[in-house]
Design a protein around this motif. Structure first.
Motif, PDB file in Angstrom:
ATOM      1  N   GLY A   1      70.361  72.692  35.771  1.00  0.00           N
ATOM      2  CA  GLY A   1      71.692  72.868  36.397  1.00  0.00           C
ATOM      3  C   GLY A   1      71.681  73.022  38.026  1.00  0.00           C
ATOM      4  O   GLY A   1      71.360  74.592  38.374  1.00  0.00           O
ATOM      5  N   ILE A   2      71.773  72.258  38.618  1.00  0.00           N
ATOM      6  CA  ILE A   2      71.918  72.961  40.143  1.00  0.00           C
ATOM      7  C   ILE A   2      73.620  72.688  41.155  1.00  0.00           C
ATOM      8  O   ILE A   2      73.743  71.318  40.815  1.00  0.00           O
ATOM      9  CB  ILE A   2      71.171  72.270  41.699  1.00  0.00           C
ATOM     10  CG1 ILE A   2      69.803  72.869  40.466  1.00  0.00           C
ATOM     11  CG2 ILE A   2      71.113  73.232  42.739  1.00  0.00           C
ATOM     12  CD1 ILE A   2      69.224  74.019  40.459  1.00  0.00           C
ATOM     13  N   HIS A   3      74.215  74.065  41.245  1.00  0.00           N
ATOM     14  CA  HIS A   3      75.218  73.740  41.774  1.00  0.00           C
ATOM     15  C   HIS A   3      75.529  74.388  43.414  1.00  0.00           C
ATOM     16  O   HIS A   3      74.219  75.476  43.820  1.00  0.00           O
ATOM     17  CB  HIS A   3      76.232  74.861  41.671  1.00  0.00           C
ATOM     18  CG  HIS A   3      77.753  75.279  41.576  1.00  0.00           C
ATOM     19  ND1 HIS A   3      78.630  73.427  41.485  1.00  0.00           N
ATOM     20  CD2 HIS A   3      78.029  75.798  42.548  1.00  0.00           C
ATOM     21  CE1 HIS A   3      79.531  74.219  42.570  1.00  0.00           C
ATOM     22  NE2 HIS A   3      79.479  75.300  43.405  1.00  0.00           N
ATOM     23  N   LEU A   4      75.906  73.753  44.117  1.00  0.00           N
ATOM     24  CA  LEU A   4      75.609  73.702  45.801  1.00  0.00           C
ATOM     25  C   LEU A   4      77.095  74.203  46.067  1.00  0.00           C
ATOM     26  O   LEU A   4      78.206  74.181  46.266  1.00  0.00           O
ATOM     27  CB  LEU A   4      75.656  72.137  46.528  1.00  0.00           C
ATOM     28  CG  LEU A   4      74.146  71.422  45.993  1.00  0.00           C
ATOM     29  CD1 LEU A   4      74.758  69.758  46.581  1.00  0.00           C
ATOM     30  CD2 LEU A   4      73.338  71.676  45.954  1.00  0.00           C
ATOM     31  N   ALA A   5      75.900  76.007  47.191  1.00  0.00           N
ATOM     32  CA  ALA A   5      76.877  76.198  47.759  1.00  0.00           C
ATOM     33  C   ALA A   5      77.039  76.112  49.073  1.00  0.00           C
ATOM     34  O   ALA A   5      76.461  75.633  49.850  1.00  0.00           O
ATOM     35  CB  ALA A   5      76.661  78.205  47.837  1.00  0.00           C
ATOM     36  N   LEU A   6      77.775  75.046  49.471  1.00  0.00           N
ATOM     37  CA  LEU A   6      78.214  74.467  50.139  1.00  0.00           C
ATOM     38  C   LEU A   6      79.300  74.813  51.457  1.00  0.00           C
ATOM     39  O   LEU A   6      79.386  74.744  52.680  1.00  0.00           O
ATOM     40  CB  LEU A   6      78.661  72.763  50.248  1.00  0.00           C
ATOM     41  CG  LEU A   6      78.481  72.545  49.461  1.00  0.00           C
ATOM     42  CD1 LEU A   6      78.556  70.912  49.510  1.00  0.00           C
ATOM     43  CD2 LEU A   6      77.135  71.853  50.168  1.00  0.00           C
ATOM     44  N   SER A   7      80.243  76.292  51.444  1.00  0.00           N
ATOM     45  CA  SER A   7      81.246  76.652  51.980  1.00  0.00           C
ATOM     46  C   SER A   7      80.390  77.739  52.335  1.00  0.00           C
ATOM     47  O   SER A   7      79.964  78.935  51.345  1.00  0.00           O
ATOM     48  CB  SER A   7      82.048  76.766  51.528  1.00  0.00           C
ATOM     49  OG  SER A   7      83.035  77.694  52.374  1.00  0.00           O
ATOM     50  N   ARG A   8      80.172  78.682  54.013  1.00  0.00           N
ATOM     51  CA  ARG A   8      80.051  79.640  53.717  1.00  0.00           C
ATOM     52  C   ARG A   8      80.629  81.585  53.566  1.00  0.00           C
ATOM     53  O   ARG A   8      80.272  82.043  53.207  1.00  0.00           O
ATOM     54  CB  ARG A   8      79.604  80.148  55.757  1.00  0.00           C
ATOM     55  CG  ARG A   8      78.337  79.744  55.699  1.00  0.00           C
ATOM     56  CD  ARG A   8      79.241  79.497  57.587  1.00  0.00           C
ATOM     57  NE  ARG A   8      77.861  78.081  58.092  1.00  0.00           N
ATOM     58  CZ  ARG A   8      77.690  78.147  59.858  1.00  0.00           C
ATOM     59  NH1 ARG A   8      78.554  78.292  60.367  1.00  0.00           N
ATOM     60  NH2 ARG A   8      76.863  77.300  59.890  1.00  0.00           N
ATOM     61  N   ASN A   9      82.355  80.527  53.375  1.00  0.00           N
ATOM     62  CA  ASN A   9      82.979  81.091  52.734  1.00  0.00           C
ATOM     63  C   ASN A   9      83.746  80.008  51.435  1.00  0.00           C
ATOM     64  O   ASN A   9      84.956  79.767  52.243  1.00  0.00           O
ATOM     65  CB  ASN A   9      83.906  82.401  53.936  1.00  0.00           C
ATOM     66  CG  ASN A   9      85.542  83.007  53.599  1.00  0.00           C
ATOM     67  OD1 ASN A   9      84.976  82.894  51.577  1.00  0.00           O
ATOM     68  ND2 ASN A   9      85.629  83.706  53.353  1.00  0.00           N
ATOM     69  N   PRO A  10      83.578  80.549  50.283  1.00  0.00           N
ATOM     70  CA  PRO A  10      84.663  79.588  49.711  1.00  0.00           C
ATOM     71  C   PRO A  10      85.634  79.454  49.836  1.00  0.00           C
ATOM     72  O   PRO A  10      85.818  78.338  49.824  1.00  0.00           O
ATOM     73  CB  PRO A  10      83.961  80.073  48.161  1.00  0.00           C
ATOM     74  CG  PRO A  10      82.629  80.524  48.534  1.00  0.00           C
ATOM     75  CD  PRO A  10      82.772  81.360  49.826  1.00  0.00           C
ATOM     76  N   LYS A  11      86.659  80.531  50.168  1.00  0.00           N
ATOM     77  CA  LYS A  11      88.242  80.556  49.623  1.00  0.00           C
ATOM     78  C   LYS A  11      88.491  79.599  51.756  1.00  0.00           C
ATOM     79  O   LYS A  11      89.578  79.783  51.506  1.00  0.00           O
ATOM     80  CB  LYS A  11      88.338  82.115  50.161  1.00  0.00           C
ATOM     81  CG  LYS A  11      88.427  82.473  48.704  1.00  0.00           C
ATOM     82  CD  LYS A  11      89.074  84.227  49.115  1.00  0.00           C
ATOM     83  CE  LYS A  11      88.826  84.801  47.047  1.00  0.00           C
ATOM     84  NZ  LYS A  11      89.253  85.547  47.539  1.00  0.00           N
ATOM     85  N   SER A  12      86.882  80.047  52.284  1.00  0.00           N
ATOM     86  CA  SER A  12      87.506  79.334  53.661  1.00  0.00           C
ATOM     87  C   SER A  12      88.157  77.392  53.541  1.00  0.00           C
ATOM     88  O   SER A  12      88.630  76.654  54.642  1.00  0.00           O
ATOM     89  CB  SER A  12      87.056  79.176  55.191  1.00  0.00           C
ATOM     90  OG  SER A  12      85.235  78.793  54.250  1.00  0.00           O
ATOM     91  N   TYR A  13      87.292  76.626  52.613  1.00  0.00           N
ATOM     92  CA  TYR A  13      87.263  75.369  52.380  1.00  0.00           C
ATOM     93  C   TYR A  13      88.159  75.412  51.136  1.00  0.00           C
ATOM     94  O   TYR A  13      88.920  74.058  51.345  1.00  0.00           O
ATOM     95  CB  TYR A  13      86.091  75.372  52.195  1.00  0.00           C
ATOM     96  CG  TYR A  13      84.752  74.863  53.496  1.00  0.00           C
ATOM     97  CD1 TYR A  13      85.174  75.144  54.163  1.00  0.00           C
ATOM     98  CD2 TYR A  13      83.752  73.922  52.464  1.00  0.00           C
ATOM     99  CE1 TYR A  13      84.391  74.948  55.319  1.00  0.00           C
ATOM    100  CE2 TYR A  13      82.083  74.235  53.286  1.00  0.00           C
ATOM    101  CZ  TYR A  13      82.429  74.577  55.464  1.00  0.00           C
ATOM    102  OH  TYR A  13      81.866  74.772  56.095  1.00  0.00           O
ATOM    103  N   ARG A  14      88.972  75.877  50.923  1.00  0.00           N
ATOM    104  CA  ARG A  14      89.271  75.110  49.519  1.00  0.00           C
ATOM    105  C   ARG A  14      89.764  76.629  48.704  1.00  0.00           C
ATOM    106  O   ARG A  14      88.603  76.639  47.638  1.00  0.00           O
ATOM    107  CB  ARG A  14      88.780  74.585  48.667  1.00  0.00           C
ATOM    108  CG  ARG A  14      89.666  73.405  47.301  1.00  0.00           C
ATOM    109  CD  ARG A  14      89.059  71.887  46.652  1.00  0.00           C
ATOM    110  NE  ARG A  14      89.902  71.227  47.654  1.00  0.00           N
ATOM    111  CZ  ARG A  14      89.552  69.737  47.880  1.00  0.00           C
ATOM    112  NH1 ARG A  14      88.452  69.278  47.496  1.00  0.00           N
ATOM    113  NH2 ARG A  14      89.713  69.003  48.510  1.00  0.00           N
ATOM    114  N   THR A  15      90.928  76.477  47.343  1.00  0.00           N
ATOM    115  CA  THR A  15      91.059  77.323  46.576  1.00  0.00           C
ATOM    116  C   THR A  15      91.447  76.091  45.305  1.00  0.00           C
ATOM    117  O   THR A  15      91.715  74.903  45.780  1.00  0.00           O
ATOM    118  CB  THR A  15      92.127  77.937  46.858  1.00  0.00           C
ATOM    119  OG1 THR A  15      93.347  77.662  47.217  1.00  0.00           O
ATOM    120  CG2 THR A  15      91.743  79.220  48.152  1.00  0.00           C
ATOM    121  N   GLY A  16      91.818  76.984  44.033  1.00  0.00           N
ATOM    122  CA  GLY A  16      91.713  75.817  43.158  1.00  0.00           C
ATOM    123  C   GLY A  16      90.479  75.283  42.371  1.00  0.00           C
ATOM    124  O   GLY A  16      90.160  74.851  43.233  1.00  0.00           O
TER     125      GLY A  16
END
Length: 364
Positions: free
Chosen positions: A23-38
């Motif tokens: 399983g591979i999850h992609l970390a696509l945001s330099r700061n996850p909170k800056s893209y989307r929460t929830g």
């Protein structure tokens, strides 16, 4: 594994079929909170945790790959540049083309994996001659072949879509039966890097001084100035809401965005019937399988094009030019904007795609 129900079930099915699955999850945001929460199914810390828990339940190894810089350059920057040019992009197509089935697939093959499997609703088939074809999913309401129309033959040979033969309700039921906690997690429909769904506000903040103009006029087709705006990036062809014109049309009917001129900053509006187009042209052609030679013409009852991710099919005559597609629509389409993709089908098979550069309005 995005952290949603579809990729979790796809991984479970691949594992159950006897594949050696990671399983591979992609970390696509330099700061996850800056893209989307929830929990929206993409890009957040919560989604990474959901994907990890699903991998634990399935019993497969799990890793996070940081592709945030590549994603920002190839998808986010492309999104901003396309809007600044007065066009309407589809970031999901760009992500599939440059991230999931390019950057990820290249790395996977280099590490010795055979394929990338995802939770997309589509079907890859191999013909008796050994050719690979991309087809629509069984569940027409969830079919995602449109956003996969940018994949080429080599990418399709190394792609698996385990959910292509299954309706979405059955996928959720299967997830619950497997003990996957994401069984009832809502689908993600918004642009993953726009936190609150307000694309116009996001573009206003991000583009700033990069925008080619910081305001302009809203005119009707006669050239009369009806209002002013803060930037052309806030508009797309076919838009009705948010025009803030202040006064209705003489006939009282709604107005729609007909044209966007980013250099002068002029946005032209008019009646809905003037949105109808009967021809589109596109470049950046991508073939899902064998490439068609220039001069080839596709016609007949089974030949259709799709112009939006969840749009209707339109019967068409398609001509292959030198690095371009020319599409005459037998049934006209409304509100088609440059920057969108035209995806060509022969029955359920995806022939290829192109990025729309020009349209011809019926009223013209």
């Amino acid at each position: 594994m995005s952290g949603g129900v579809d990729s979790a079930v796809a991984a479970a099915r691949a594992h159950e079929a006897g594949h050696e699955v990671t399983g591979i999850h992609l970390a696509l945001s330099r700061n996850p909170k800056s893209y989307r929460t929830g929990a929206r199914g993409c890009c957040t810390i919560e989604d990474a945790n959901d994907a990890r828990r699903a991998a634990d339940v399935i019993g497969i190894p799990f890793y996070v790959w940081d592709l945030s810089d590549r994603f920002h350059t190839d998808v986010v920057e492309d999104f901003m540049d396309t809007y600044a040019a007065g066009q309407t992009p589809n970031p999901c197509l760009r992500c599939n083309e440059r991230i999931k089935f390019a950057a990820v697939l290249d790395r996977a093959l280099a590490l010795g994996f055979d394929a990338v499997a995802t939770g997309h609703y589509a079907d890859v088939r191999t013909t008796p001659d050994g050719d690979v074809e991309l087809h629509r999913a069984v569940d027409a309401a969830k079919d995602q072949s449109y956003v996969l129309g940018v994949l080429d033959e080599q990418q399709l040979r190394h792609s698996l879509f385990p959910l292509g033969d299954t309706p979405k309700p059955q996928v959720r039921a299967e997830a619950a039966a497997r003990g996957l906690l994401v069984a009832d997690k809502p689908d993600s429909h918004d642009i993953c890097f726009v936190a609150d769904g307000d694309s116009t506000g996001w573009l206003r903040e991000k583009l700033g001084e990069r925008a080619p103009n910081h305001g302009g006029e809203i005119r009707d087709e006669t050239g009369e100035v009806l209002g002013h705006h803060e930037g052309t990036y806030g508009f797309t062809i076919g838009q009705r809401k948010g025009l803030r014109l202040g006064r209705p049309a003489p006939d009282g009917r709604p107005r729609y965005v007909l044209d966007i001129e980013p250099v002068s900053g002029t946005v032209t509006v008019g009646p809905r019937e003037h949105l109808a187009v009967d021809r589109v042209e596109g470049d950046r052609v991508r073939w899902c399988g064998r490439a068609l030679e220039p001069g080839t013409m596709l016609a007949g009852e089974s030949v259709t094009v799709q112009l939006r991710a969840h749009g209707a099919e339109h019967r068409a005559v398609v001509r292959v030019a030198q690095e371009r597609l020319e599409v005459d629509l037998i049934e006209h389409a409304d509100g088609i904007a440059p920057g969108q993709a035209v995806v060509v089908y022969d029955g359920t098979r995806v022939v290829g795609s192109a990025t729309i550069t020009d349209t011809r309005r019926v009223s013209a």
